[in-house]
Design an enzyme around this catalytic site. Structure first.
Site, mmCIF file in Angstrom:
data_model
loop_
_atom_site.group_PDB
_atom_site.id
_atom_site.type_symbol
_atom_site.label_atom_id
_atom_site.label_comp_id
_atom_site.label_asym_id
_atom_site.label_seq_id
_atom_site.Cartn_x
_atom_site.Cartn_y
_atom_site.Cartn_z
ATOM 1 N N GLU A 131 4.368 -44.932 -25.977
ATOM 2 C CA GLU A 131 5.815 -44.938 -26.250
ATOM 3 C C GLU A 131 6.500 -43.709 -25.644
ATOM 4 O O GLU A 131 7.610 -43.801 -25.116
ATOM 5 C CB GLU A 131 6.049 -44.974 -27.774
ATOM 6 C CG GLU A 131 7.497 -45.078 -28.178
ATOM 7 C CD GLU A 131 8.133 -46.384 -27.756
ATOM 8 O OE1 GLU A 131 7.791 -47.427 -28.322
ATOM 9 O OE2 GLU A 131 8.985 -46.369 -26.840
ATOM 10 N N LYS A 207 8.562 -44.737 -14.917
ATOM 11 C CA LYS A 207 8.975 -45.323 -16.199
ATOM 12 C C LYS A 207 9.398 -46.776 -16.009
ATOM 13 O O LYS A 207 9.062 -47.649 -16.824
ATOM 14 C CB LYS A 207 10.130 -44.503 -16.793
ATOM 15 C CG LYS A 207 9.719 -43.075 -17.160
ATOM 16 C CD LYS A 207 10.947 -42.202 -17.408
ATOM 17 C CE LYS A 207 10.567 -40.755 -17.681
ATOM 18 N NZ LYS A 207 11.688 -39.833 -17.622
ATOM 19 N N GLY A 304 12.229 -33.544 -24.276
ATOM 20 C CA GLY A 304 12.359 -32.510 -25.303
ATOM 21 C C GLY A 304 11.206 -32.594 -26.293
ATOM 22 O O GLY A 304 10.584 -33.647 -26.454
#
Ligand code: HSE
Length: 438
Positions: A131, A207, A304
């Site tokens: 994920e 991705k 992040g």
């Protein structure tokens, strides 16, 4: 039930985020997973720094050698946060061979070696969960693989690289050129010292490759993706696009066509009134079009420490819940059962259908526009709009902006070659693809 035991390979930004969030939200996570999830071992080349992150009283074993984690029979799940295609591939395959479930945020590894890794995991009956590899904290893998499972997916379009979206937002809002904004982005820590993977579109293509495989039940095929970054993008085109009602975004687009699947990353004009066109700064967003659900949009932080940790931990919880399940009853890695995967081809760019924004620097004289539109008409390319910059007094050249309806890219390439050969076309023609995302 005794807690599930996790070993981290690498405790940099995402690793420390994972460690901290797991500890902070332990009770809720345990309540959801049905048992505790504990990081009991960490491998990092910088052992001292790793020790300072986990603390001296945490009871976590810190080692410098990742293979000690893989060899530890107590460890149930290995979290690979090393990155890259090299040692990470070897360690993931070794962890699978040792019967460990694997969680990874490594999009590059899976986009390039996914077929080998997923097959090894299937044969061994373990999970490789990823994920965190796509769009950081946005649960897009979960949505595509499970939430939208009723649908025939028609297309996916995503802003899936925060660095480039930050740069494009700054270029538009401040009217600055690419290299000035890149330097500023590096100074602020939005762009890496070596920004190649981001600005050349490679990270976004990794991705997109993963999302496309899940959406269409095809193998991961990064080598067939068309990858174009934002380094050639000029401030003038961002401005003209705005005048025409469009924003330019680095878009990853994968679309099912009758003859195959489009898999492409490139700067793209998107109508300003689409929600996704208004995703600014380092944020990510993915649109998915399903035949039953219609259009859906997912938005959030694509990178992040804690947003990515959120995705890593979601995978840890999933694995914990299903650790004792028969492997055949788990969600397949790429959504489709092994025997139901498809070999639908990835289309070459010549076969892709899209519309175009063209900017031609032309001599400002009679017949120029007519010669250009004649070439487009001869190639059966229909014009949607034309914009001409007002020339200054005495100026002998101008910018001509043409926006077309959809056409096959190969046809546009032939038309472009003829237009470029006109003596009145003074500079290389700028060509940017346009998608309505309707
Ligand atoms: N470098 C990526 C980005 C985040 O800028 O979105 C990790 O894939």
């Amino acid at each position: 039930m005794k807690p599930i035991k996790v070993g981290l390979l690498g405790i940099g930004t995402v690793g420390s985020g994972t460690f901290n969030v797991l500890r902070r939200n332990q009770e809720e996570i345990c309540g959801r997973a049905g048992r505790g999830i504990e990081v009991t071992m960490v491998a990092d080349l910088d052992v001292e720094r790793a020790r300072s992150i986990v603390g001296t009283d945490s009871g976590v074993t810190v080692v410098g050698d990742a293979r000690l984690v893989i060899a530890n029979p107590e460890i149930d799940i290995v979290v690979e946060l090393i990155g890259g295609y090299g040692i990470a591939r070897t360690l993931v395959l070794e962890a699978i061979a040792a019967g460990k479930h694997v969680v990874t945020a490594n999009k590059a590894l899976l986009a390039v070696h996914g077929t080998e890794i997923f097959e090894a995991a299937r044969v061994k009956g373990v999970v490789v969960a990823f994920e965190a590899a796509v769009a950081g904290g946005i649960p897009i893998i979960k949505a595509l693989r499970e939430g939208l499972t009723a649908n025939r997916i028609e297309w996916i379009a995503g802003i899936i690289n925060g660095t480039t979206n930050f740069i494009l937002s700054e270029m538009r809002s401040k009217g600055l050129d690419f290299s000035t904004v890149l330097k500023e982005a590096q100074r602020l820590g939005y762009a890496e010292t070596d920004p190649t993977f981001d600005i050349e579109g490679i990270d976004a293509a990794h991705k997109l490759t993963l999302m496309s495989a899940i959406a269409f039940g095809i193998p991961v095929q990064f080598d067939k993706a068309h990858v174009e970054g934002i380094t050639q993008l000029q401030a003038a085109d961002i401005k003209y696009a705005e005048q025409l009602g469009y924003r330019i975004k680095l878009l990853g687009l994968s679309r099912r066509r009758d003859n195959g699947i489009e898999l492409r990353v490139h700067p793209t004009l998107i109508p300003t009134h689409r929600l996704i066109a208004n995703v600014e700064g380092a944020m990510n967003a993915v649109m998915v079009q399903g035949d039953a659900v219609g259009t859906t949009l997912y938005y959030g932080k694509g990178a992040g420490a804690e947003p990515t940790a959120s995705a890593v931990i979601a995978d840890l919880v999933d694995i914990t819940r299903l650790a004792t399940a028969d492997p055949d009853h788990r969600v397949p890695h790429l959504a489709f059962q092994h025997h139901a995967m498809s070999n639908t081809p990835i289309l070459a760019m010549d076969e892709v259908v899209t519309s175009f924004y063209l900017r031609l620097c032309v001599a400002d004289e009679a017949g120029v526009l007519s010669a250009i539109t004649t070439i487009l008409a001869e190639h059966d390319i229909s014009i949607d709009g034309v914009l001409q910059r007002e020339s200054a007094d005495g100026e002998k050249q101008t910018d001509l902006i043409i926006v077309t309806h959809e056409t096959v890219e190969g046809r546009m390439n032939r038309a472009l070659a003829q237009m470029q050969a006109l003596p009145t076309v003074l500079l290389p023609i700028v060509r940017i693809r346009k998608e309505e995302l309707a």
